[in-house]
Design an enzyme around this catalytic site. Structure first.
Site, PDB file in Angstrom:
ATOM      1  N   CYS A  76       0.840  -1.192   0.000  1.00 36.95           N
ATOM      2  CA  CYS A  76       0.000   0.000   0.000  1.00 36.95           C
ATOM      3  C   CYS A  76       0.882   1.251   0.000  1.00 36.95           C
ATOM      4  O   CYS A  76       2.005   1.250   0.501  1.00 36.95           O
ATOM      5  CB  CYS A  76      -0.897  -0.017   1.231  1.00 36.95           C
ATOM      6  SG  CYS A  76      -2.104   1.333   1.277  1.00 36.95           S
ATOM      7  N   ASP A  84       0.433   3.713   1.788  1.00 31.32           N
ATOM      8  CA  ASP A  84       0.398   4.254   3.149  1.00 31.32           C
ATOM      9  C   ASP A  84       1.818   4.493   3.674  1.00 31.32           C
ATOM     10  O   ASP A  84       2.670   3.601   3.639  1.00 31.32           O
ATOM     11  CB  ASP A  84      -0.336   3.258   4.057  1.00 31.32           C
ATOM     12  CG  ASP A  84      -0.721   3.849   5.403  1.00 31.32           C
ATOM     13  OD1 ASP A  84       0.189   4.296   6.124  1.00 31.32           O
ATOM     14  OD2 ASP A  84      -1.919   3.852   5.739  1.00 31.32           O
ATOM     15  N   ARG A  86       2.969   4.603   6.518  1.00 35.18           N
ATOM     16  CA  ARG A  86       3.348   3.832   7.699  1.00 35.18           C
ATOM     17  C   ARG A  86       3.864   2.438   7.361  1.00 35.18           C
ATOM     18  O   ARG A  86       4.339   1.712   8.241  1.00 35.18           O
ATOM     19  CB  ARG A  86       2.145   3.710   8.640  1.00 35.18           C
ATOM     20  CG  ARG A  86       1.610   5.043   9.130  1.00 35.18           C
ATOM     21  CD  ARG A  86       0.252   4.876   9.794  1.00 35.18           C
ATOM     22  NE  ARG A  86      -0.768   4.437   8.831  1.00 35.18           N
ATOM     23  CZ  ARG A  86      -2.026   4.169   9.151  1.00 35.18           C
ATOM     24  NH1 ARG A  86      -2.419   4.278  10.413  1.00 35.18           N
ATOM     25  NH2 ARG A  86      -2.894   3.799   8.221  1.00 35.18           N
ATOM     26  N   HIS A 116      -2.426  -4.142   5.134  1.00 42.58           N
ATOM     27  CA  HIS A 116      -2.051  -3.737   6.492  1.00 42.58           C
ATOM     28  C   HIS A 116      -3.251  -3.282   7.297  1.00 42.58           C
ATOM     29  O   HIS A 116      -4.299  -2.928   6.749  1.00 42.58           O
ATOM     30  CB  HIS A 116      -1.007  -2.609   6.431  1.00 42.58           C
ATOM     31  CG  HIS A 116      -1.538  -1.328   5.861  1.00 42.58           C
ATOM     32  ND1 HIS A 116      -2.020  -0.315   6.644  1.00 42.58           N
ATOM     33  CD2 HIS A 116      -1.668  -0.910   4.577  1.00 42.58           C
ATOM     34  CE1 HIS A 116      -2.428   0.692   5.869  1.00 42.58           C
ATOM     35  NE2 HIS A 116      -2.208   0.354   4.614  1.00 42.58           N
ATOM     36  N   CYS A 168      -5.982   0.277   7.147  1.00 44.49           N
ATOM     37  CA  CYS A 168      -5.799   0.768   5.780  1.00 44.49           C
ATOM     38  C   CYS A 168      -6.907   1.772   5.443  1.00 44.49           C
ATOM     39  O   CYS A 168      -8.100   1.463   5.554  1.00 44.49           O
ATOM     40  CB  CYS A 168      -5.840  -0.402   4.797  1.00 44.49           C
ATOM     41  SG  CYS A 168      -5.695   0.088   3.059  1.00 44.49           S
TER      42      CYS A 168
END
Length: 201
Positions: A39, A41, A43, A98, A101
């Site tokens: 992803c 993302d 993080r 994850h 999300c």
């Protein structure tokens, strides 16, 4: 932006010298062993999670770690998959979802994405996963994250480069938990003609 510039300076001063020999080798060769599809993302950092060195992972990051099923025509995700498998010869592909999300949360909660039409259109690639997790209850986001990884593994198998490499290419589905750092394996994918790996990460 100053933080980024400071980071580059620290990299050149502290990190690069310790890995100068590695970077010298990498300057003339590019042979990653694994395609990691994760992803976007911020993080979720594939190299950090897997403790991989530069050059070991070929990384593709998309919103929701989505992999559209193969369709003819130019497409950045398809081109990256094809390059990794057919040109670089990776022997493994990981699709990693994850916890928490944002993309899957928006779908699970039926968030109005009218102000982000491109995001809404992209997330249509998860429609099948959304349908399969209807009625999953209060833990629907987690269920959707897992089901979405399975669906993207299935989509991967529709890509000609992946299909041609069946038997020599291992597909794995992971879900990374941000809070605990745990990585759980999602599968199986044996019925797709690509060798699974049953062990957990």
């Amino acid at each position: 932006m100053q933080d980024l510039s400071d980071g580059v300076a620290r990299f050149r001063r502290e990190v690069f010298p310790a890995k100068a020999e590695l970077f010298a080798r990498l300057a003339g060769t590019h042979r990653p062993t694994t395609l990691f599809i994760g992803c976007s993302d911020a993080r979720v950092v594939p190299e950090l999670i897997t403790q991989s060195e530069p050059g070991e992972l070929f990384v593709v990051r998309t919103a929701g770690n989505l992999v559209p099923a193969y369709a003819p025509g130019p497409d950045a995700v398809t081109a990256s998959i094809e390059y990794a498998v057919a040109v670089l010869g990776v022997t493994g592909i990981v699709v990693c979802g994850h916890s928490a999300c944002g993309a899957m949360t928006a779908l699970a909660e039926d968030t109005d994405l009218g102000a982000a039409p491109s995001v809404a259109g992209w997330l249509r690639h998860a429609d099948a996963s959304v349908a399969r997790t209807a009625g999953a209850g209060p833990d629907r986001v987690s269920a959707l994250v897992r089901e979405n990884v399975r669906a993207q593994l299935a989509n991967l198998a529709t890509h000609p480069s992946v299909a041609r490499a069946a038997g020599t290419l291992t597909l794995r589905g992971w879900v990374y938990d941000i809070r605990s750092g745990a990585v759980a394996e999602v599968g199986p994918v044996a019925d797709r003609g690509v060798a699974p790996t049953p062990q957990t990460a």
